[in-house]
Design an enzyme around this catalytic site. Structure first.
Site: not given
Ligand code: ADP
Ligand code: MG
Length: 406
Positions: A50-52, A83, A142, A144-146, A190
């Protein structure tokens, strides 16, 4: 210890094998071969939570887990997205570039579409594309898939369109996409990690100076294996629903405190001035937020100095202190992350803390290699006693940021 490597269809193997698997996936959806294959990783933050958004410091590493993207440009103003992990994984989302405006795209497709919008919004006249994603970054853990999704798109477009943007610029564009197009008010942590990290290193980030040419934001060598250490990531598989609102509330609190103190951001409050500043704040809630941010920035600098000095084991207590600060002052931990951290430390970890935004997600634990299995097993047992779903553990090897696969 359960290892997550292997859960995704393209998670293991050489670059060539991954390239081939993703290419096959693309071909099965779009019927032709892709022009390029890129990948962008998930991340864990070693310290600096939470520093960013307070203009401060953090120290992430990129994970071996990544989102792979096979991509080709199109000349007809259409963006197509698929996806392997989306709920509608049998279908293709088709969008007209001319229709892309913030808030217009629902669901997961907003992240990649947002990056294309952000590129165009920044004046890059990029065309449509066919994009195929396959990822082994745990979603919503947590990790950072997004950002992995966004940074893969930014990097592939940069390559395909010869834009010549730096990894830092691609991270900023990806953050802009998530902030404005998707509507998530995240900081830059992230996306910087996913774009800019290097193998065998953590990335020290100073948010006021993220251009590596300025010399502040830099790679910090982190050879865990060479030191006989393991950085375990333990995903609690829990995500509490109020996380978004709580994040916004903390963020507003930090801005309010900085305004009361007459500072541009809490980063401008030096550790030596903390006690005097706390007396000037009107309530305990704000005091606790400020205490976390200022001590957390100090911990990032201390951990970075220890890593520079090769004293890897000595960072352990700072990680655990960071967790206590998130639990008691910032109040973003939860029963599951607290139990995982306490159990890991009791089972011999040198230090442990929740990583990521809070209210669930993953913890990290720094452990001697010989003790890693025992620490992971202890957390699994402690969760079983509570009747909670099993946590998933894996080893975080500091990996490369976004890169092209051949
Ligand atoms: P985090 O970034 O910590 O994983 P977030 O809530 O920021 O969690 O992001 C998750 C969202 O990103 C998922 O609900 C989805 O909408 C999207 N997402 C991430 N990776 C994929 C993927 N491989 N395919 C489809 N959607 C994805
Ligand atoms: Mg995210």
């Amino acid at each position: 210890m359960t290892d997550q490597d292997g859960t995704g269809p393209v998670s293991t193997g050489t670059d060539g094998a991954v390239h081939e698997a993703v290419t096959k996936g693309y071909e099965s959806v779009y019927g032709t071969a892709p022009q390029v294959v890129w990948q962008a990783p998930g991340r864990v933050n070693v310290i600096g939570e939470h520093t960013d958004y307070n203009d401060g410091f953090m120290l992430p590493i990129a994970l071996p887990h990544a989102t792979r993207l096979a991509a080709s440009l199109r000349g007809d103003g259409v963006l197509r997205l698929h996806s392997a992990q989306s709920p509608d994984s049998s279908g293709i989302t088709e969008l007209a570039l001319s229709d892309l405006v913030p808030g217009s795209v629902p669901g997961w497709a907003a992240y990649p579409a947002g990056v294309v919008w952000a590129l165009r919004d920044a004046g890059h006249d990029v065309p449509g594309a066919d994009l195929y994603f396959d990822s082994d970054v745990p979603v919503g853990a947590g990790l950072s898939s997004s950002a992995a999704l966004e940074c893969a798109v930014a990097a592939a477009y940069n390559d395909l369109c010869g834009l010549g943007l730096t990894p830092t610029q691609l991270a900023l564009l990806s953050q802009h996409a998530e902030n404005v197009f998707v509507g998530v008010p995240c900081g830059i942590l992230d996306q910087l990690a996913s774009s800019c990290c290097e193998e065998g290193a953590a990335l020290f980030v100073d948010v006021r100076s993220i251009d590596p040419a300025e010399g502040r934001t830099r790679q910090v060598p982190l050879d865990l294996a060479g030191a006989g250490l393991v950085l375990l990531v333990i995903d609690t598989q829990v995500k509490h629903a109020h996380a978004d609102g709580a994040y916004a509330e903390r963020r507003r609190g930090c801005e309010k405190a900085a305004a009361i103190l007459g500072l541009p951001a809490l980063r401008d409050l030096p550790y030596a001035g903390l006690d005097a500043a706390l007396e000037r704040l009107p309530d305990d809630g704000l005091r606790a937020l400020v205490r976390h941010i200022v001590t957390e920035d100090a911990r990032v600098e201390q951990v970075t100095a220890l890593l520079d000095a090769g004293e890897l084991r000595a960072i352990g207590p700072l990680l655990t202190e960071g967790h206590a600060s998130m639990r008691d002052d910032y109040r973003i931990s939860c029963a599951e992350t607290d139990l995982a951290v306490d159990t890991a430390v009791a089972a011999g970890a040198l230090g442990a803390r929740m990583t990521g935004g809070g209210f669930g997600g993953s913890i990290i634990a720094l452990v001697e290699k010989a003790g890693a299995e025992a620490v992971a097993a202890a957390v699994t047992s402690a969760f079983a006693v509570q009747g909670w779903t099993g946590p998933r553990a894996f080893t975080a090897v500091p990996s490369a940021g976004a890169r092209r696969l051949e």
